[in-house]
Motif scaffolding. Structure first.
Motif, PDB file in Angstrom:
ATOM      1  N   VAL A 176     -31.368  43.673 -58.891  1.00  0.00           N
ATOM      2  CA  VAL A 176     -31.441  43.123 -60.198  1.00  0.00           C
ATOM      3  C   VAL A 176     -32.497  42.219 -60.276  1.00  0.00           C
ATOM      4  N   GLN A 177     -32.894  41.299 -59.294  1.00  0.00           N
ATOM      5  CA  GLN A 177     -34.005  40.945 -59.283  1.00  0.00           C
ATOM      6  C   GLN A 177     -35.536  41.397 -59.252  1.00  0.00           C
ATOM      7  N   ILE A 178     -35.763  42.769 -58.562  1.00  0.00           N
ATOM      8  CA  ILE A 178     -36.596  43.611 -58.512  1.00  0.00           C
ATOM      9  C   ILE A 178     -36.818  44.183 -60.015  1.00  0.00           C
ATOM     10  N   LEU A 179     -35.544  44.544 -60.639  1.00  0.00           N
ATOM     11  CA  LEU A 179     -35.900  44.971 -62.024  1.00  0.00           C
ATOM     12  C   LEU A 179     -36.306  44.096 -63.101  1.00  0.00           C
ATOM     13  N   ARG A 180     -35.655  42.480 -62.823  1.00  0.00           N
ATOM     14  CA  ARG A 180     -36.161  41.795 -63.671  1.00  0.00           C
ATOM     15  C   ARG A 180     -37.781  41.501 -63.575  1.00  0.00           C
ATOM     16  N   ILE A 181     -38.005  41.473 -62.277  1.00  0.00           N
ATOM     17  CA  ILE A 181     -39.675  41.336 -62.016  1.00  0.00           C
ATOM     18  C   ILE A 181     -40.330  42.353 -62.733  1.00  0.00           C
ATOM     19  N   GLY A 182     -39.917  43.465 -62.494  1.00  0.00           N
ATOM     20  CA  GLY A 182     -40.427  44.715 -63.347  1.00  0.00           C
ATOM     21  C   GLY A 182     -40.587  44.819 -64.530  1.00  0.00           C
ATOM     22  N   PHE A 183     -39.644  44.569 -65.444  1.00  0.00           N
ATOM     23  CA  PHE A 183     -39.496  44.449 -66.652  1.00  0.00           C
ATOM     24  C   PHE A 183     -40.448  43.182 -67.377  1.00  0.00           C
ATOM     25  N   TYR A 184     -40.389  42.125 -66.669  1.00  0.00           N
ATOM     26  CA  TYR A 184     -41.004  40.954 -66.997  1.00  0.00           C
ATOM     27  C   TYR A 184     -42.692  41.463 -66.966  1.00  0.00           C
ATOM     28  N   LEU A 208     -33.465  48.036 -49.568  1.00  0.00           N
ATOM     29  CA  LEU A 208     -32.256  48.430 -49.880  1.00  0.00           C
ATOM     30  C   LEU A 208     -32.019  49.811 -49.297  1.00  0.00           C
ATOM     31  N   ARG A 209     -32.135  50.649 -50.122  1.00  0.00           N
ATOM     32  CA  ARG A 209     -31.987  52.381 -49.834  1.00  0.00           C
ATOM     33  C   ARG A 209     -32.890  53.046 -50.867  1.00  0.00           C
ATOM     34  N   PRO A 210     -32.865  54.328 -50.488  1.00  0.00           N
ATOM     35  CA  PRO A 210     -33.702  55.384 -51.265  1.00  0.00           C
ATOM     36  C   PRO A 210     -33.187  55.488 -52.743  1.00  0.00           C
ATOM     37  N   GLY A 211     -31.734  55.404 -52.752  1.00  0.00           N
ATOM     38  CA  GLY A 211     -30.789  55.535 -54.110  1.00  0.00           C
ATOM     39  C   GLY A 211     -31.289  54.422 -55.149  1.00  0.00           C
ATOM     40  N   ALA A 212     -31.656  53.147 -54.369  1.00  0.00           N
ATOM     41  CA  ALA A 212     -32.101  52.057 -55.201  1.00  0.00           C
ATOM     42  C   ALA A 212     -33.416  52.249 -55.621  1.00  0.00           C
ATOM     43  N   GLY A 213     -34.418  52.829 -54.992  1.00  0.00           N
ATOM     44  CA  GLY A 213     -35.630  53.167 -55.319  1.00  0.00           C
ATOM     45  C   GLY A 213     -35.614  54.314 -56.629  1.00  0.00           C
ATOM     46  N   ASN A 214     -34.696  55.198 -56.372  1.00  0.00           N
ATOM     47  CA  ASN A 214     -34.538  56.013 -57.220  1.00  0.00           C
ATOM     48  C   ASN A 214     -34.290  55.779 -58.856  1.00  0.00           C
ATOM     49  N   LEU A 215     -33.147  54.718 -58.526  1.00  0.00           N
ATOM     50  CA  LEU A 215     -32.533  54.101 -60.052  1.00  0.00           C
ATOM     51  C   LEU A 215     -33.712  53.212 -60.420  1.00  0.00           C
ATOM     52  N   VAL A 216     -34.353  52.395 -59.797  1.00  0.00           N
ATOM     53  CA  VAL A 216     -35.629  51.577 -60.190  1.00  0.00           C
ATOM     54  C   VAL A 216     -36.560  52.506 -60.799  1.00  0.00           C
ATOM     55  N   ASN A 217     -36.982  53.283 -60.372  1.00  0.00           N
ATOM     56  CA  ASN A 217     -38.046  54.523 -60.869  1.00  0.00           C
ATOM     57  C   ASN A 217     -37.521  55.161 -62.161  1.00  0.00           C
ATOM     58  N   GLY A 218     -36.318  55.427 -62.284  1.00  0.00           N
ATOM     59  CA  GLY A 218     -35.901  55.999 -63.757  1.00  0.00           C
ATOM     60  C   GLY A 218     -35.943  54.898 -64.756  1.00  0.00           C
ATOM     61  N   ILE A 219     -35.445  53.757 -64.400  1.00  0.00           N
ATOM     62  CA  ILE A 219     -35.354  52.604 -65.379  1.00  0.00           C
ATOM     63  C   ILE A 219     -36.700  52.231 -65.891  1.00  0.00           C
ATOM     64  N   LEU A 220     -37.513  51.665 -64.974  1.00  0.00           N
ATOM     65  CA  LEU A 220     -38.783  51.386 -65.132  1.00  0.00           C
ATOM     66  C   LEU A 220     -39.732  52.402 -65.947  1.00  0.00           C
ATOM     67  N   ARG A 221     -39.586  53.546 -65.669  1.00  0.00           N
ATOM     68  CA  ARG A 221     -40.069  54.760 -66.346  1.00  0.00           C
ATOM     69  C   ARG A 221     -39.786  54.707 -67.810  1.00  0.00           C
TER      70      ARG A 221
END
Length: 475
Positions: A176-184, A208-221
């Motif tokens: 969640v913190q990684i996503l918040r930082i990226g969104f900000y 974390l794990r590769p799956g977390a990176g994939n999730l971050v990739n999809g949401i931030l894109r």
């Protein structure tokens, strides 16, 4: 390669010691003690967070046993691919939200102590990055403060792009913190989306794990596409008064009760102006330390040498206003050397009304952390006595340390006491009494979450621990 299950290590905040796994990946359930009576209803639960037992990770960042016959132990693992400002920002946000740390104190401790900062990163993420340079440190200050300030709105965006509320609620705290930082960074700092996505994905995969990176990739894109087309998820501000207040609270990242109160007393237009002001970048004032024989002219001369834009105060001779360049002041050591102090002109005006004179006995009834106390002490010119009373012994300790730095400790006596009982038990006459009682601080919200200089004053509100009875912006 599998991550080993580590023994728990200590996670130190400014006030408590907690148990946390070095990489936040243990299969155990982590318990983060609740440090206050209030919490955000929009946030995921902070009581228990369950993490997967085993994941894959780059061997270069894995922690291995020292040898086959000894227990597991941590070794310094350096990862040069992960952005240091992003890793440090994520860890600081974790410490603030779950460890009860203060953002301003983290900024103060982070200056000049890169090894200590990386120690926290390693204990939390399981690896180190390269050390922070000055630019990284400034960016960490901006990202952490801005993410806290805009948290309510950022969570709205994340939740909107997740489509499934359960997905958001079930995310690991670090994710969640990684996503918040990226969104900000994408929505508020206008950083290049490709860089933000790439660095955020890398951190999520390694920490974390590769799956977390994939999730971050999809949401931030997805966020980057919406930002480019100016079609970010809208916040509904229609409906009855309550619904409008909730919408405005999300849009401007303020607590609902505050929006409702301001709307009731000032009208919606003025309430929006107040929230916009709170979210703007504030100006700061520096006070020359006259206790060391310095003047406003001396301070101006140093600021010119540092090429820091400034202007003189309209009301006080020894004060100078800054809009930018505070980090240059900090890095030059002006605050640490006691050459000057960060202090609002409003606080200085209070002291000018008291008008301390050499030889007087003055009592400051709610003194800590001591901004006005120090200013009054400097006006005594070494003659007289200033008694600083406060109920918080720790904050009085900070006052004494700062008084030594400013060379005014000889005229200051600190008294650890509850003023209500002190005033009945002690019959003493004073030449002057200053009672600046603690208040909500709502008039200076624009300076909250910036966390630079010696803004320890904000710990008076226990902002980041949420132990105050209100929710502040983003919480």
């Amino acid at each position: 390669m599998e991550i080993w299950n580590f023994p728990a290590c200590s996670f130190f905040s400014d006030h408590h010691t907690h148990t946390i796994m070095p990489s936040l990946l243990s299969g155990r359930i982590l318990h983060f003690p609740k440090l206050s009576a209030t919490s955000s209803s929009e946030s995921y639960s902070s009581k228990q967070v369950k993490f997967p037992k085993k994941i894959s990770q780059n061997p270069a960042t894995s922690v291995r046993p020292a040898d086959s016959g000894s227990p597991l132990r941590k070794t310094h693992k350096l990862n040069l691919e992960v952005s240091p400002h992003r890793a440090v920002s994520a860890v600081r946000l974790m410490r603030i939200e779950f460890g009860g740390a203060f953002a301003d104190l983290l900024n103060e401790q982070g200056k000049g102590s890169g090894d200590n900062e990386m120690g926290y990163v390693e204990r939390t993420l399981g690896f180190r990055t390269r050390d922070l340079d000055d630019r990284d440190l400034r960016l960490v200050t901006e990202v952490v403060g801005g993410t806290i300030r805009w948290r309510r709105y950022l969570d709205h965006l994340i939740l909107s792009l997740c489509h499934d509320e359960r997905t958001f609620r079930s995310m690991e705290p670090l994710l969640v913190q990684i996503l918040r930082i990226g969104f900000y960074e994408i929505t508020k700092l206008d950083m290049p989306p490709y860089a933000v996505v790439d660095e955020s994905v890398r951190l999520a995969k390694v920490a974390l794990r590769p799956g977390a990176g994939n999730l971050v990739n999809g949401i931030l894109r997805k966020l980057a596409v919406l930002k480019e087309s100016d079609s970010l998820p809208a916040v509904e501000v229609d409906g009855d008064d309550r619904q409008q207040a909730r919408g405005l609270a999300t849009l401007y990242s303020h607590p609902v009760w505050m929006v409702r109160r301001w709307t009731k007393y000032f009208g919606q237009d003025t309430a929006i102006k107040l929230m916009t002001w709170n979210n703007s970048y504030p100006s700061f004032s520096l006070r020359a330390n006259t206790g060391k024989g310095l003047t406003g002219a001396d301070l101006v001369s140093r600021l010119k040498m540092l090429k820091v834009p400034h202007e003189p105060s309209l009301y006080l001779d020894d004060f100078v206003r800054l809009k930018t360049g505070m980090q240059n002041v900090i890095q030059a050591g002006l605050l640490k050397e006691g050459f000057c102090a960060v202090q609002d002109e409003s606080a200085g005006l209070v002291v000018s009304i008291v008008d301390p004179q050499p030889g007087e006995n003055i009592i400051d009834c709610c003194a800590a952390p001591g901004g006005k106390t120090l200013f009054m002490a400097s006006r005594l010119n070494g003659q007289g006595k200033l008694f600083a009373v406060d109920i918080n012994e720790g904050r009085l300790r900070i006052l004494r340390e700062t008084a030594k730095l400013h060379q005014v400790i000889d005229v200051i006596s600190t008294i650890h006491s509850d003023l209500r009982t002190f005033s009945t038990d002690k019959v003493v006459e004073w030449d002057k009494v200053l009672l600046d009682a603690p208040c909500s601080g709502l008039g200076v919200l624009s300076k909250i979450c910036v966390g630079i200089g010696d803004w320890k004053t904000w710990s008076n509100l226990n902002i980041y621990r949420m132990s105050f009875s209100i929710q502040l912006p983003g919480w």
